[in-house]
Design an enzyme around this catalytic site. Structure first.
Site, PDB file in Angstrom:
ATOM      1  N   SER A  60      39.044  60.267  31.258  1.00 38.06           N
ATOM      2  CA  SER A  60      37.616  60.097  31.525  1.00 38.06           C
ATOM      3  C   SER A  60      36.913  61.431  31.341  1.00 38.06           C
ATOM      4  O   SER A  60      37.155  62.385  32.082  1.00 38.06           O
ATOM      5  CB  SER A  60      37.398  59.590  32.950  1.00 38.06           C
ATOM      6  OG  SER A  60      36.023  59.582  33.265  1.00 38.06           O
TER       7      SER A  60
ATOM      8  N   HIS B  88      37.456  57.439  27.864  1.00 37.23           N
ATOM      9  CA  HIS B  88      36.639  56.645  28.772  1.00 37.23           C
ATOM     10  C   HIS B  88      35.369  57.437  29.076  1.00 37.23           C
ATOM     11  O   HIS B  88      35.433  58.598  29.480  1.00 37.23           O
ATOM     12  CB  HIS B  88      37.416  56.377  30.067  1.00 37.23           C
ATOM     13  CG  HIS B  88      36.713  55.478  31.027  1.00 37.23           C
ATOM     14  ND1 HIS B  88      36.767  54.101  30.928  1.00 37.23           N
ATOM     15  CD2 HIS B  88      35.938  55.746  32.104  1.00 37.23           C
ATOM     16  CE1 HIS B  88      36.064  53.570  31.900  1.00 37.23           C
ATOM     17  NE2 HIS B  88      35.542  54.546  32.631  1.00 37.23           N
TER      18      HIS B  88
ATOM     19  N   ASP C 208      31.869  57.386  31.221  1.00 36.08           N
ATOM     20  CA  ASP C 208      31.094  56.788  32.309  1.00 36.08           C
ATOM     21  C   ASP C 208      29.611  57.066  32.114  1.00 36.08           C
ATOM     22  O   ASP C 208      29.193  58.231  32.034  1.00 36.08           O
ATOM     23  CB  ASP C 208      31.539  57.353  33.661  1.00 36.08           C
ATOM     24  CG  ASP C 208      32.925  56.873  34.040  1.00 36.08           C
ATOM     25  OD1 ASP C 208      33.173  55.662  33.960  1.00 36.08           O
ATOM     26  OD2 ASP C 208      33.773  57.705  34.416  1.00 36.08           O
TER      27      ASP C 208
ATOM     28  N   MET D  39      26.057  56.627  33.905  1.00 33.03           N
ATOM     29  CA  MET D  39      25.459  56.372  35.221  1.00 33.03           C
ATOM     30  C   MET D  39      23.971  56.683  35.194  1.00 33.03           C
ATOM     31  O   MET D  39      23.537  57.627  34.528  1.00 33.03           O
ATOM     32  CB  MET D  39      26.148  57.232  36.289  1.00 33.03           C
ATOM     33  CG  MET D  39      27.654  57.119  36.321  1.00 33.03           C
ATOM     34  SD  MET D  39      28.369  58.139  37.633  1.00 33.03           S
ATOM     35  CE  MET D  39      30.099  58.107  37.181  1.00 33.03           C
TER      36      MET D  39
ATOM     37  N   HIS E 128      31.761  52.707  29.812  1.00 35.54           N
ATOM     38  CA  HIS E 128      31.621  51.980  31.077  1.00 35.54           C
ATOM     39  C   HIS E 128      30.203  52.198  31.612  1.00 35.54           C
ATOM     40  O   HIS E 128      29.859  53.288  32.048  1.00 35.54           O
ATOM     41  CB  HIS E 128      32.678  52.517  32.052  1.00 35.54           C
ATOM     42  CG  HIS E 128      32.653  51.895  33.403  1.00 35.54           C
ATOM     43  ND1 HIS E 128      33.411  52.392  34.442  1.00 35.54           N
ATOM     44  CD2 HIS E 128      31.970  50.845  33.918  1.00 35.54           C
ATOM     45  CE1 HIS E 128      33.207  51.665  35.525  1.00 35.54           C
ATOM     46  NE2 HIS E 128      32.324  50.717  35.225  1.00 35.54           N
TER      47      HIS E 128
ATOM     48  N   MET F  37      27.634  51.985  34.244  1.00 42.77           N
ATOM     49  CA  MET F  37      27.369  51.839  35.678  1.00 42.77           C
ATOM     50  C   MET F  37      25.864  52.022  35.883  1.00 42.77           C
ATOM     51  O   MET F  37      25.408  53.019  36.441  1.00 42.77           O
ATOM     52  CB  MET F  37      28.190  52.864  36.467  1.00 42.77           C
ATOM     53  CG  MET F  37      29.670  52.552  36.463  1.00 42.77           C
ATOM     54  SD  MET F  37      30.639  53.723  37.442  1.00 42.77           S
ATOM     55  CE  MET F  37      31.170  54.826  36.138  1.00 42.77           C
TER      56      MET F  37
ATOM     57  N   MET G  95      37.724  48.722  39.597  1.00 41.19           N
ATOM     58  CA  MET G  95      37.430  50.005  40.220  1.00 41.19           C
ATOM     59  C   MET G  95      38.303  50.194  41.459  1.00 41.19           C
ATOM     60  O   MET G  95      38.266  49.384  42.386  1.00 41.19           O
ATOM     61  CB  MET G  95      35.960  50.091  40.606  1.00 41.19           C
ATOM     62  CG  MET G  95      34.981  50.064  39.441  1.00 41.19           C
ATOM     63  SD  MET G  95      35.240  51.428  38.280  1.00 41.19           S
ATOM     64  CE  MET G  95      34.979  52.852  39.348  1.00 41.19           C
TER      65      MET G  95
ATOM     66  N   ASP H   4      40.467  52.050  37.172  1.00 39.71           N
ATOM     67  CA  ASP H   4      39.610  53.241  37.082  1.00 39.71           C
ATOM     68  C   ASP H   4      39.352  53.812  38.470  1.00 39.71           C
ATOM     69  O   ASP H   4      38.673  53.194  39.289  1.00 39.71           O
ATOM     70  CB  ASP H   4      38.287  52.837  36.413  1.00 39.71           C
ATOM     71  CG  ASP H   4      37.355  54.020  36.198  1.00 39.71           C
ATOM     72  OD1 ASP H   4      37.713  55.152  36.560  1.00 39.71           O
ATOM     73  OD2 ASP H   4      36.260  53.797  35.666  1.00 39.71           O
TER      74      ASP H   4
END
Length: 215
Positions: free
Chosen positions: A7, A32, A34, A36, A65, A67, A136, A174
């Site tokens: 990540s 990966h 993230d 956000m 991913h 979020m 998660m 994750d």
């Protein structure tokens, strides 16, 4: 074979291209990323532009991913940025079936993520439409958190549900995953391990990958 997905949230962004290359040379399988928005989770990270730059820097698969609130608004932005897998949270998308269909029609793998307090059973209706479930094992928003022990049983329940439905959906875990608990997570049914701090804060990326592979 279980896949390893470092990540980049935990990588050194001042040396991101070098970090991507080092991760690839160490034997990682994908990256990966993230995303956000400070709304769905209490943190803000990157957007489509940064993902696009990462795409230019590596041929490795990009596992993005989201979020964020109302993630369906940004599906096409991330598809155009060059993602390979796009994951949306079941808690954030009111029209998840439509979103999963659109992602697959664009040639990407479709993923759905669930938070620690969201039940495995909530996935029953959407499971046939997705390639990946991101489970998660920490509360989303920040890297470096401790793995929630109850996640092991949750992974087992999800794997059992996937088997009973006759599906090939991959479980991606994750949060708080590393060499110390990888074997247990894999035995429970995980097919992809997301590692942030356990990977990028380690002294030797190759040794970290070797330790996971030996699990």
């Amino acid at each position: 074979m279980v896949l390893i997905a470092p990540s980049i949230l935990s990588a050194d962004f001042l040396q991101l291209r070098a970090e991507l290359l080092a991760s690839q040379e160490a034997g990682a399988d994908m990256f990966h990323i993230d995303v956000m928005d400070g709304m769905f989770v209490p943190n803000i990270t990157v957007g489509p532009f940064v993902v696009q730059q990462i795409r230019r820097a590596t041929v490795m698969p990009l596992d993005v991913h989201l979020m964020i609130e109302s993630p369906d608004r940004y599906i096409m932005d991330f598809v155009r940025a060059g993602v390979d897998t796009l994951t949306l949270h079941i808690e954030a998308d009111r029209h998840l079936h439509r979103s999963m269909t659109l992602i697959k029609e664009c040639g990407c793998k479709a993923g759905v993520a669930i938070n620690p307090a969201t039940s495995v059973e909530s996935l029953v209706e959407i499971l046939p439409e997705v390639n990946v479930v991101v489970l998660m094992s920490v509360n989303p928003g920040f890297g470096g958190q401790e793995f929630i022990p109850r996640s092991i049983e949750k992974i087992r329940r999800l794997k059992d549900l996937i088997n009973r439905m006759g599906l090939k959906t991959v479980i991606e875990v994750d949060g708080g995953v590393g060499p110390k608990n990888a074997a247990e997570v894999i035995r429970a049914g995980a097919g992809i391990l997301v590692m942030g701090s356990a990977f990028y804060k380690s002294k030797d990326y190759k040794e970290t990958v070797r330790a996971i592979r030996s699990a």
